[in-house]
Design an enzyme around this catalytic site. Structure first.
Site, PDB file in Angstrom:
ATOM      1  N   GLU A   1       0.857  -1.189   0.000  1.00 43.54           N
ATOM      2  CA  GLU A   1       0.000   0.000   0.000  1.00 43.54           C
ATOM      3  C   GLU A   1       0.883   1.225   0.000  1.00 43.54           C
ATOM      4  OE1 GLU A   1      -2.174  -0.127   3.670  1.00 43.54           O
ATOM      5  OE2 GLU A   1      -2.247  -2.314   3.618  1.00 43.54           O
TER       6      GLU A   1
ATOM      7  N   LYS B   1       2.361   4.568   1.239  1.00 39.61           N
ATOM      8  CA  LYS B   1       2.377   5.177   2.567  1.00 39.61           C
ATOM      9  C   LYS B   1       1.953   6.628   2.382  1.00 39.61           C
ATOM     10  CE  LYS B   1       5.085   5.478   6.768  1.00 39.61           C
ATOM     11  NZ  LYS B   1       5.018   6.899   7.092  1.00 39.61           N
TER      12      LYS B   1
ATOM     13  N   ASP C   1       1.231  10.377   3.052  1.00 42.59           N
ATOM     14  CA  ASP C   1       1.918  11.355   3.895  1.00 42.59           C
ATOM     15  C   ASP C   1       0.917  12.343   4.479  1.00 42.59           C
ATOM     16  OD1 ASP C   1       3.970  12.582   5.131  1.00 42.59           O
ATOM     17  OD2 ASP C   1       4.788  13.551   3.341  1.00 42.59           O
TER      18      ASP C   1
ATOM     19  N   TYR D   1      -7.055   2.248   6.108  1.00 45.12           N
ATOM     20  CA  TYR D   1      -6.109   1.160   5.818  1.00 45.12           C
ATOM     21  C   TYR D   1      -5.811   0.250   7.004  1.00 45.12           C
ATOM     22  CZ  TYR D   1      -2.897   4.662   7.761  1.00 45.12           C
ATOM     23  OH  TYR D   1      -2.306   5.592   8.569  1.00 45.12           O
TER      24      TYR D   1
ATOM     25  N   LYS E   1      10.701   3.325   2.352  1.00 45.70           N
ATOM     26  CA  LYS E   1      10.621   4.762   2.089  1.00 45.70           C
ATOM     27  C   LYS E   1      11.231   5.144   0.726  1.00 45.70           C
ATOM     28  CE  LYS E   1       9.323   7.263   5.209  1.00 45.70           C
ATOM     29  NZ  LYS E   1       9.719   7.703   6.495  1.00 45.70           N
TER      30      LYS E   1
ATOM     31  N   CYS F   1      20.784  49.490  -7.133  1.00 50.97           N
ATOM     32  CA  CYS F   1      19.446  48.914  -7.232  1.00 50.97           C
ATOM     33  C   CYS F   1      19.005  48.866  -8.693  1.00 50.97           C
ATOM     34  CB  CYS F   1      18.474  49.742  -6.410  1.00 50.97           C
ATOM     35  SG  CYS F   1      16.763  49.282  -6.684  1.00 50.97           S
TER      36      CYS F   1
ATOM     37  N   CYS G   1      16.024  51.467  -9.350  1.00 52.73           N
ATOM     38  CA  CYS G   1      16.105  52.923  -9.268  1.00 52.73           C
ATOM     39  C   CYS G   1      17.531  53.469  -9.390  1.00 52.73           C
ATOM     40  CB  CYS G   1      15.480  53.427  -7.972  1.00 52.73           C
ATOM     41  SG  CYS G   1      16.463  53.067  -6.511  1.00 52.73           S
TER      42      CYS G   1
ATOM     43  N   CYS H   1      18.539  48.372  -1.132  1.00 56.16           N
ATOM     44  CA  CYS H   1      18.496  49.594  -1.919  1.00 56.16           C
ATOM     45  C   CYS H   1      18.329  50.771  -0.957  1.00 56.16           C
ATOM     46  CB  CYS H   1      17.296  49.509  -2.871  1.00 56.16           C
ATOM     47  SG  CYS H   1      16.764  51.098  -3.495  1.00 56.16           S
TER      48      CYS H   1
ATOM     49  N   CYS I   1      12.586  54.839  -5.009  1.00 59.63           N
ATOM     50  CA  CYS I   1      12.695  53.545  -5.698  1.00 59.63           C
ATOM     51  C   CYS I   1      11.301  53.041  -6.048  1.00 59.63           C
ATOM     52  CB  CYS I   1      13.404  52.532  -4.812  1.00 59.63           C
ATOM     53  SG  CYS I   1      13.497  50.913  -5.580  1.00 59.63           S
TER      54      CYS I   1
END
Ligand code: IVH
Length: 710
Positions: free
Chosen positions: A123, A125, A127, A235, A323, A428, A431, A452, A458
């Site tokens: 089956e 697994k 999560d 399950y 796993k 920047c 600007c 900046c 800006c």
């Protein structure tokens, strides 16, 4: 890390101690707070290493070994339910060899004849989080989370909102009492849709479907649970008055006839090779499934054999979880883009060739900051063995259940000979102002973030600031979201928050009326203007939060508002604190819960003429509603109170909330302004200082005498 085979006993002992603490911390984050900081694969690796060391040094196994712990300790917000049959966990297999060892172990235990076949179910697994549903005479009577395996939380009301969970069982052979167990989960598509909604509302994103599912199920308000499309696969089972079948496979199929959803990928196989083949197949399908799975569970199918096999410590001998390794993907780094945030932070974002990881197509990853790109971690250590990231590089990315994937490694052998290290901009990009790395005043360390310095000039900072201003927990103006903030800025109509409140008036005189613009019409324009009008008065905490002061989130905004009560008083305090000294400054940094960083940021914000200009302009148009003066007849109303030492009748938070409810201001330390010190046993320097300043001092009982019972 050293090979376990090479550890000395002393090293092993130290490592077991470290692992016990570390794993306990991760458990608390995972179960208590639904906010893990490492991936499941990393967590499993820690437990695995712990176990390998214990196997080699059994005499060193600790009393508090993580190997014995199943899950979290039970949180107090729900009633407890003691599981009639404990909810255990599964042992893990990571390799094919681990799987054949498991099969051999089972056969040895059962003295299984070589030639006989032994069937196992396979089956996925899921999560999510496990849930035990108790039915009596076919009716759902309770739903409990796993908790610590022995005692779980009663989440019946919430479980009833999940449509996969029948309130009444249908069909034949329903036992008088049966506890059906399974996994609650949130589908990937539903998770993404939920996060899209969160993003649109400017709220923080959920980390992954599992934690969202866990958080949703453990809500005190079932209406919230009901609003999340949780699902459930059955399950397993716990307490049963009489087992209606003798095989695992058949039991789960019966669940379906009773009205449950069961996983369609369940199978039944008779040898190790077939189990592993099935595992590979499910692994291949993993990314196309609508729910997260983290492995495949193998269970002995025959229930009589299951009960002969029984349990070892906390897991059944008849089952194992194979796993999956963490999901990785390799792709190409196409570009590194720099985004500018509200506070001017330059954040590099990786643009990558789209690739599927963990079932989601990703094309962006955060790169944190320039050191990270250069291969330097936050403590100055080398990351990715010091390899830098360059545009054009082949990179390995992973998604450990997170929303935003991370870059794990770079394959420098595939690097173009002409590639050059990424040059992080020092001006920047929006600007042209210098972008600098500030030095932290306290630690004297250079900040990892480059900012900046353009402030209001800006455009990127201005637009981000506007978006923050109108966001859900700030001004929250109907019809004025991120999109409108961008458009209004581009059209030159709203350059800063104050402009929002003169928009209608200016629009009336404008040649291009808003109602004639793209995306607007008569009705929506009127609605927008009405919504803006409604916001001309706003609660002070929201107002302060909306300003977008660095380090001042909703919590700090509330603290400021509660302490100063009016915007006028707050502003006056900011002005008087401008030199970061004097009475006003010490009052400010004494506010319980306000740190010096936030205090400095606030003072600096209001001292900046441009920002102050906007605040003043805003205040001409809107009225922040003062924080209610609390019960004025309380003996502590308006007083500055400090709590110190151990409190026995209330927690520190309760004490604070109570004092504030009564109109007192709670400060973190004693100063000339303190009116009252409440000192419990163990009070030290604060008590001394209060005595020397002649501040009235009482104990906890004195406090209750003064203010009366709760
Ligand atoms: S059987 C006695 N089957 O995995 C063991 N568990 O590590 C009963 N899980 O707590 C569990 N899918 O939350 C089983 N098909 C599956 C599962 C599954 C997910 C989870 C479950 C359990 C944990 C054990």
């Amino acid at each position: 890390m050293k090979d376990v085979g090479q550890l000395t006993a002393k090293e092993a002992e130290e490592e077991l101690e470290r692992l016990a603490t570390e794993i306990a911390e991760h458990d608390a984050r995972y179960h208590g707070e639904d906010a893990p900081i490492i991936s499941d694969a990393e967590y499993d690796a820690l437990r695995q290493r712990n176990k390998v060391i214990e196997d080699r040094f059994p005499e060193l196994i600790r009393k508090d070994t993580p190997s014995d712990a199943v899950g979290s300790t039970v949180q107090s917000k729900f009633e407890k339910i003691t599981h009639v049959v404990p909810m255990l966990s599964l042992d893990n297999a990571f390799t094919d060899e681990d799987v054949s060892d498991f099969v051999e172990r089972v056969k040895r235990f059962l003295r299984w004849p070589e030639t006989d076949v032994l069937a196992f179910t396979t089956e996925p697994k899921i999560d999510g989080l496990s849930l035990a549903l108790r039915y009596e005479h076919g009716k759902l009577v309770s739903a409990a989370t796993r908790g610590d395996g022995a005692v779980g939380e009663n989440v019946t009301a919430n479980a009833k909102t999940i449509s996969d969970i029948p309130h009444e069982l249908t069909g034949d052979s329903v036992p008088d009492v049966v506890e059906v167990r399974g996994e609650v989960y949130l589908g990937k598509a539903d998770f993404l849709a939920l996060n899209e909604r969160m993003e649109a509302e400017g709220k923080p994103l959920y980390v992954n479907p599992r934690n969202t599912a866990a958080g949703s199920l453990r809500q005190l308000d079932s209406a919230i649970t009901a609003s999340r499309p949780l699902k459930f696969f059955a399950y397993a089972w716990g307490d049963v008055s009489a087992l209606p079948s003798n095989s695992q496979f058949a039991m789960v199929e019966l669940f379906k006839t009773w009205g449950f959803s069961i996983n369609p990928l369940m199978g039944r196989f008779e040898n190790t090779a077939a189990l592993i083949e099935r595992y590979r197949l499910i692994e291949q399908q993993r990314s196309s499934l609508d729910y997260d799975i983290d492995g495949v569970v193998y269970k002995v199918d025959d229930l009589a054999l299951q009960s002969r096999l029984g349990f070892v410590s906390r897991s059944p001998r008849w089952a194992i979880a194979h796993k999956f390794p963490a999901e990785l993907a390799t792709t190409k780094l196409l570009d590194i883009e720099i985004q500018i945030g509200r506070t001017g932070a330059l954040s590099p974002v990786a643009r990558m060739e789209p690739v599927t990881v963990g079932g989601v197509v990703v094309s962006n990853a955060t790169l944190h900051n320039e050191d990270y790109i250069a291969g330097i971690g936050s403590k100055g250590e080398a990351i990715r063995d010091g390899k830098d990231l360059r545009v054009g590089d082949t990179v390995t990315i992973y998604r450990a259940g997170d929303v935003i994937p991370k870059v794990m490694d770079v394959d420098t052998s595939k690097r173009d000979a002409n590639s050059r290290p990424f040059v992080f901009p020092e001006i920047c990009p929006a600007c042209g102002s210098p972008a600098i790395r500030e030095k932290n005043e306290k630690t004297n360390k250079v900040d990892s973030v480059r900012r900046c310095t353009g402030g209001f000039i800006c455009p990127a900072q201005a637009v981000e600031g506007l978006k923050h201003f109108v966001s859900r927990n700030a001004y929250d103006i109907d019809g004025f979201g991120e999109k409108q903030a961008e458009a209004f800025y581009e059209w030159g109509m709203v350059m800063n928050p104050a402009d929002i409140f003169t928009l209608q008036e200016r629009d009336a005189r404008s040649l291009t009326r808003l109602e004639n613009r793209d995306g607007f019409g008569k009705t929506s324009t009127k609605k927008l203007f009405d919504a803006i009008e409604e916001r001309r008065s706003i609660d002070l905490p929201r107002f302060i939060f909306a300003l977008g002061i660095r380090h001042v989130g909703e919590g700090n905004a509330k603290l400021f508002a509660r302490h100063y009560q009016t915007m006028e008083a707050f502003l006056a305090a900011m002005d008087e604190s401008a030199g970061f000294e004097g009475d006003a400054w010490s009052e400010l940094i004494n506010i319980d819960g306000i740190g010096e960083t936030a205090a400095r940021a606030a003072v600096a914000f209001f001292a900046d003429p441009q920002r102050r200009g906007v605040v003043d302009a805003l205040l001409e148009n809107v009225t922040p509603v003062p924080v209610e003066q609390a019960t004025s007849d309380s003996p502590v109303a308006g007083k500055v109170v400090v709590f110190t030492g151990a409190l026995e009748k209330m927690t520190r938070d309760e004490a604070k909330a109570m004092a504030e409810r009564l109109g007192a201001k709670v400060a973190g330390s004693v100063s000339g302004k303190t009116d009252l010190l409440v000192a419990g046993p163990g009070a030290g320097s604060k008590l001394k200082k209060a005595t020397s300043l002649g501040v009235e001092t009482i104990d906890e009982d004195g406090w209750f005498d003064l203010v009366g019972p709760l």
